[in-house]
Design a protein around this motif. Structure first.
Motif, PDB file in Angstrom:
ATOM      1  N   HIS A 166      -2.952  -7.811   1.890  1.00 35.75           N
ATOM      2  CA  HIS A 166      -1.746  -8.033   2.670  1.00 35.75           C
ATOM      3  C   HIS A 166      -1.703  -9.500   3.046  1.00 35.75           C
ATOM      4  O   HIS A 166      -2.738 -10.173   3.123  1.00 35.75           O
ATOM      5  CB  HIS A 166      -1.779  -7.172   3.927  1.00 35.75           C
ATOM      6  CG  HIS A 166      -3.083  -7.235   4.657  1.00 35.75           C
ATOM      7  ND1 HIS A 166      -3.408  -8.281   5.505  1.00 35.75           N
ATOM      8  CD2 HIS A 166      -4.177  -6.432   4.620  1.00 35.75           C
ATOM      9  CE1 HIS A 166      -4.625  -8.084   5.982  1.00 35.75           C
ATOM     10  NE2 HIS A 166      -5.127  -6.970   5.460  1.00 35.75           N
ATOM     11  N   TRP A 214       0.534   5.233   0.762  1.00 35.38           N
ATOM     12  CA  TRP A 214      -0.220   6.433   1.071  1.00 35.38           C
ATOM     13  C   TRP A 214       0.747   7.577   0.876  1.00 35.38           C
ATOM     14  O   TRP A 214       1.882   7.556   1.343  1.00 35.38           O
ATOM     15  CB  TRP A 214      -0.725   6.405   2.516  1.00 35.38           C
ATOM     16  CG  TRP A 214      -1.191   7.745   2.896  1.00 35.38           C
ATOM     17  CD1 TRP A 214      -2.384   8.300   2.622  1.00 35.38           C
ATOM     18  CD2 TRP A 214      -0.408   8.755   3.537  1.00 35.38           C
ATOM     19  NE1 TRP A 214      -2.413   9.585   3.046  1.00 35.38           N
ATOM     20  CE2 TRP A 214      -1.219   9.898   3.617  1.00 35.38           C
ATOM     21  CE3 TRP A 214       0.890   8.798   4.036  1.00 35.38           C
ATOM     22  CZ2 TRP A 214      -0.763  11.073   4.198  1.00 35.38           C
ATOM     23  CZ3 TRP A 214       1.336   9.970   4.612  1.00 35.38           C
ATOM     24  CH2 TRP A 214       0.505  11.086   4.693  1.00 35.38           C
ATOM     25  N   ASP A 257       0.853  -1.182   0.000  1.00 35.99           N
ATOM     26  CA  ASP A 257       0.000   0.000   0.000  1.00 35.99           C
ATOM     27  C   ASP A 257       0.885   1.226   0.000  1.00 35.99           C
ATOM     28  O   ASP A 257       1.968   1.226   0.589  1.00 35.99           O
ATOM     29  CB  ASP A 257      -0.887   0.004   1.248  1.00 35.99           C
ATOM     30  CG  ASP A 257      -1.866   1.165   1.233  1.00 35.99           C
ATOM     31  OD1 ASP A 257      -2.584   1.334   0.238  1.00 35.99           O
ATOM     32  OD2 ASP A 257      -1.891   1.939   2.211  1.00 35.99           O
ATOM     33  N   ARG A 260      -8.893  -2.503   2.688  1.00 30.56           N
ATOM     34  CA  ARG A 260      -8.681  -1.612   1.554  1.00 30.56           C
ATOM     35  C   ARG A 260      -7.495  -2.065   0.708  1.00 30.56           C
ATOM     36  O   ARG A 260      -7.483  -1.930  -0.491  1.00 30.56           O
ATOM     37  CB  ARG A 260      -8.443  -0.197   2.065  1.00 30.56           C
ATOM     38  CG  ARG A 260      -8.554   0.891   1.032  1.00 30.56           C
ATOM     39  CD  ARG A 260      -8.420   2.253   1.690  1.00 30.56           C
ATOM     40  NE  ARG A 260      -7.204   2.399   2.457  1.00 30.56           N
ATOM     41  CZ  ARG A 260      -6.014   2.584   1.935  1.00 30.56           C
ATOM     42  NH1 ARG A 260      -5.861   2.615   0.635  1.00 30.56           N
ATOM     43  NH2 ARG A 260      -4.951   2.723   2.713  1.00 30.56           N
ATOM     44  N   TRP A 261      -6.494  -2.567   1.357  1.00 27.05           N
ATOM     45  CA  TRP A 261      -5.345  -3.034   0.594  1.00 27.05           C
ATOM     46  C   TRP A 261      -5.058  -4.463   1.014  1.00 27.05           C
ATOM     47  O   TRP A 261      -5.271  -4.849   2.157  1.00 27.05           O
ATOM     48  CB  TRP A 261      -4.139  -2.127   0.804  1.00 27.05           C
ATOM     49  CG  TRP A 261      -3.888  -1.713   2.216  1.00 27.05           C
ATOM     50  CD1 TRP A 261      -4.519  -0.712   2.894  1.00 27.05           C
ATOM     51  CD2 TRP A 261      -2.954  -2.285   3.139  1.00 27.05           C
ATOM     52  NE1 TRP A 261      -4.029  -0.625   4.174  1.00 27.05           N
ATOM     53  CE2 TRP A 261      -3.058  -1.581   4.348  1.00 27.05           C
ATOM     54  CE3 TRP A 261      -2.018  -3.328   3.047  1.00 27.05           C
ATOM     55  CZ2 TRP A 261      -2.280  -1.873   5.454  1.00 27.05           C
ATOM     56  CZ3 TRP A 261      -1.254  -3.614   4.157  1.00 27.05           C
ATOM     57  CH2 TRP A 261      -1.381  -2.883   5.340  1.00 27.05           C
ATOM     58  N   VAL A 293       2.186  -0.290  -6.432  1.00 28.66           N
ATOM     59  CA  VAL A 293       1.728  -1.313  -5.503  1.00 28.66           C
ATOM     60  C   VAL A 293       1.780  -2.673  -6.169  1.00 28.66           C
ATOM     61  O   VAL A 293       1.366  -2.831  -7.307  1.00 28.66           O
ATOM     62  CB  VAL A 293       0.293  -0.999  -5.030  1.00 28.66           C
ATOM     63  CG1 VAL A 293      -0.297  -2.199  -4.297  1.00 28.66           C
ATOM     64  CG2 VAL A 293       0.283   0.215  -4.135  1.00 28.66           C
TER      65      VAL A 293
END
Length: 742
Positions: free
Chosen positions: A400, A371, A369, A397-398, A424
């Motif tokens: 992993h 940001w 991810d 959301r992401w 990503v």
DNA sequence: CCTAATAGCGGGACATCATC
DNA sequence: GATGATGTCCCGCTATTAGG
């Protein structure tokens, strides 16, 4: 003060109607053209661009960031705006271009909003070029006393065309070419059909809920579509007596056209469209680059509940759907090159499981991810090793890996600048980050480093790199353990007991340039002992190291494709395709391939097959008589039905794969040897001579295959004047082994 | 689509440390 | 002490979920 905040709330509600979420400016711009949203701030200055005569407003976001937005030139507008300096402003935008942040101007976004990409509210006025019909009827109800005076901005279409920003400026409509078919109803106009049916309406699927049952025992599905006329999605509710009458799940981002939807209004709020049971039809264009007729309709006809090929789709419709797909295709952001590693680092390379507090390390990690803010970047990274000092994310959301395998890396300064270009899912080497302890959990800081010392440096990693390979091997093992069990729709799928790969056919160099050099199939049997010795983690038992060589260097696959079998309808995947090694050709991601400027070009890549078109494989077979030309491909004979000669009929196969890797999907045309080999042991089965089944079982959906391919250009229609040059992706170099014997 | 509740985390704020 | 880099805390925003 009170009235001020009241007003603010109302205005927020108003823009919310259109843009859904208020967000951070940086986030909107970072996510780019697929995103939209609005932000609040103050109008702090007004400027004029002398060369273009455009008006430039400078908005200071409440969070402190500033953005420059240029507007079409207009005297009155300029005058109106001067009165608004220092006032609250809300800017709403859609499809903004991705802004590559400039570290030095970290709090300043110089950005052009094109005429159809924004609205803003300044004081009590709504500034917009977007038509009035856009405004929901709810405005009046929601804000009865606040009806904004509407200021219509001059149309700036010409400035849009004269001021070409090429890739960096989103100009949604500029390059589409063609027009929306005249019998389609723009989503923008559905209001005028309240209570009536629209003949045709189409859009890109923005949201698609799972199919559910209704209380009445019918089937229902909800989805949202958008088109170029409205960034406000149109909600569509579909009802059907048979599940198969509904669109398949997993059609997000595909183009879809409906007929006979009824336009309804929900209580005082907004409009939606409803596909009534046994009334509506649809056709779905599933793949961006395939300009063949692959749409289908499912008729609500109990006698024939199977998907039917469409017959009423006009060429205009087809063009319209293609156009929609082109429109939705996003991000042409040039991928900036991450520098290759230069020189050696004195820092020790460490796995995350081995890191210790306060040490400086180099690591090779996959980016989970990113940001990003103007001056700081937070990365979430993993190398698929676990440590009790790492946190276990629970963000949906992401993606992993499970367990404590994720580390946060905060980059500042130059390192933050470098991070702007990371992607990503890719793997990078990060040199010189400092491990810190925050209440028992480790995180890493990167930046300039103390003066005199070297700062953090991010570099790309070659797939041949040992750390890279080991990381992928660990990942593979982790995923292998997890994903095999999580495939409810797809029972174990007795994978062919691959006895000695026998004589898996190698593709000979085909007409497309050099084929793959003779890849040694023996590699696949090669044990992977050495790697597992150094990288095995106790927690992740790798069932016998069933990782074969062709899967070792896979690019990261971030998304699974859970709906595959249902999505396919007729084709299931069951045999294994494996690729000849192709060291002479570059190893690319699908994204790279799509945007490669050189055509034709050979390459290889790894992907999984997520779709095959046509889905009825028999349709992929083309038959012709050597004496009298093409014949009906469904002819199940070796004698020509036309000239009656025997043994003159030959069959060839041509079909499309839709391939997917971590970055995108890619439709690929497969023909000649590759196609023949793929289907070789199935050919007569396909042709109906062994039981009449038209379906084929191919491949395993969880498998990732290697492919050798070629990009080339083809003329869509014979006339070189009006014909359109299209990019095609052909495959060669595949070989198969072990079709599922049954 | 809406509203409401809530968990998670983004990222600002500022304290502390390092260096000159 | 001044300046800049790094470390840590925690408020409030936002995404998500649930329910309608």
């Amino acid at each position: 003060m009170d009235s001020g905040s009241h007003k603010h709330t109302l205005l927020t509600g108003n823009l919310n109607k259109r843009y859904q979420n208020r967000r951070q400016l940086s986030e909107i711009l970072h996510k780019g053209r697929t995103d939209r949203g609005h932000f609040a701030g103050k109008l702090v200055a007004l400027e004029r661009d002398n060369s273009t005569r455009k008006i430039v407003i400078v908005v200071k976001e409440n969070q402190g960031k500033r953005i420059k937005c240029s507007l079409p030139p207009s005297k009155n507008l300029y005058h109106n705006l001067t009165a608004g300096i220092t006032k609250d402003i809300q800017v709403a935008m859609s499809n903004p271009a991705v802004v590559v942040l400039d570290v030095d101007k970290s709090v300043y976004y110089d950005y052009q909003l094109e005429y159809d990409q924004y609205q803003f509210i300044l004081g009590q006025e709504l500034f917009s070029t977007i038509p009035d019909a856009w405004r929901g009827s709810s405005d009046e109800e929601e804000i009865p006393t606040q009806s904004h005076e509407r200021v219509t901005l001059p149309d700036a279409q010409e400035s849009q065309s004269t001021h070409q920003q090429s890739k960096h400026t989103a100009a949604p409509n500029a390059k589409l070419g063609g027009k929306m078919p005249p019998d389609w109803t723009p989503i923008l106009n559905v209001n005028s059909y309240l209570g009536n049916r629209v003949e045709k309406i189409a859009g890109i699927v923005h949201r698609a809920d799972p199919i559910r049952t209704t209380k009445m025992g019918d089937w229902a599905m909800e989805l949202d579509i958008v088109d170029e006329t409205s960034i406000q999605p149109l909600e569509i509710k579909l009802y059907a007596s048979e599940k198969v009458h509904l669109p398949p799940e997993g059609i997000i981002d595909k183009a879809i056209m409906f007929t006979k939807l009824r336009i309804l209004q929900r209580k005082g709020a907004y409009n939606y469209a409803q596909g009534d049971k046994n009334v509506f039809q649809y056709t779905c264009y599933e793949n961006n680059n395939i300009f063949h007729d692959v749409g289908f309709v499912r008729l609500d006809d109990d006698a024939n509940p199977r998907p039917e090929r469409i017959h009423w789709l006009t060429s205009m419709d087809r063009e319209g759907l293609q156009r929609l797909l082109r429109w939705s295709r996003n991000e042409l952001r040039p991928v900036e090159q991450i520098p290759k590693p230069n020189g050696r680092s004195s820092l020790t390379h460490k796995l995350l499981k081995d890191i210790a507090h306060n040490e400086s390390i180099t690591c090779t990690v996959e980016i989970l991810d990113i940001w990003t803010e103007s001056h700081e970047v937070d990365l979430k990274v993993t190398d698929y090793t676990a440590s009790p000092h790492l946190f276990e994310p629970n963000s949906t959301r992401w993606s992993h890996p499970p367990g404590r395998r994720t580390m946060r890396v905060r980059l500042r300064d130059d390192a933050a600048g470098q991070a702007q270009n990371l992607v990503v899912g890719n793997i990078y080497r990060i040199k010189n980050i400092r491990i810190k302890d925050d209440r028992g959990l480790f995180y890493a800081n990167g930046g300039k480093g103390p003066s005199g010392s070297q700062g953090t440096l991010i570099s790309s990693v070659d797939p041949s790199d040992t750390y890279y390979k080991e990381l992928l091997a660990r990942k593979r093992r982790l995923e292998g353990g997890g994903s095999l069990t999580s495939s409810p729709t797809n029972p174990p799928d007795p994978l062919p007991v691959l006895k000695s790969p026998t004589k898996a056919t190698l593709v000979q160099p085909t007409s497309v340039e050099a084929g793959p050099p003779s890849a040694s199939i023996d590699e696949t049997e090669q044990p992977i002992q050495q790697q597992s010795a150094s990288i095995a983690e106790p927690s992740v038992t790798d069932k016998k190291g069933k990782v074969s060589v062709e899967n070792r260097d896979l690019p990261v696959l971030r998304e699974s494709y859970p709906e595959f079998p249902r999505f396919m309808g007729e084709v299931e995947i069951a045999s294994t395709v494996e690729c000849a090694n192709a060291p002479r050709h570059p190893h690319l991601t699908l994204k790279d391939i799509r945007y490669t400027p050189q055509v034709p070009r050979m390459f290889y890549f790894y992907a999984r097959i997520v779709d095959i078109i046509p889905s009825g494989v028999a349709d992929a077979v083309h038959s012709s008589c050597t004496k009298c030309g093409p014949i009906d491909k469904r002819e199940d004979t070796h004698a020509c039905p036309r000239c009656k000669r025997s043994n003159t009929v030959q069959h060839s196969i041509r079909f499309h794969f839709v391939l997917q890797d971590s970055e995108r999907e890619l439709p690929v045309e497969v023909f000649d040897e590759a196609a023949d080999i793929f289907f070789s042991r199935r050919l007569h089965h396909l042709m109906g001579t062994t039981g009449g089944s038209n379906s084929l079982q191919v491949g395993g959906i969880s498998e990732i295959f290697g492919f050798v391919g070629k990009v080339y250009m083809t003329l869509e229609n014979d006339d070189p004047c009006s014909g359109q040059w299209l990019r095609r992706y052909a495959l060669s170099g595949c070989r198969i082994r072990g079709p599922n014997a049954r």
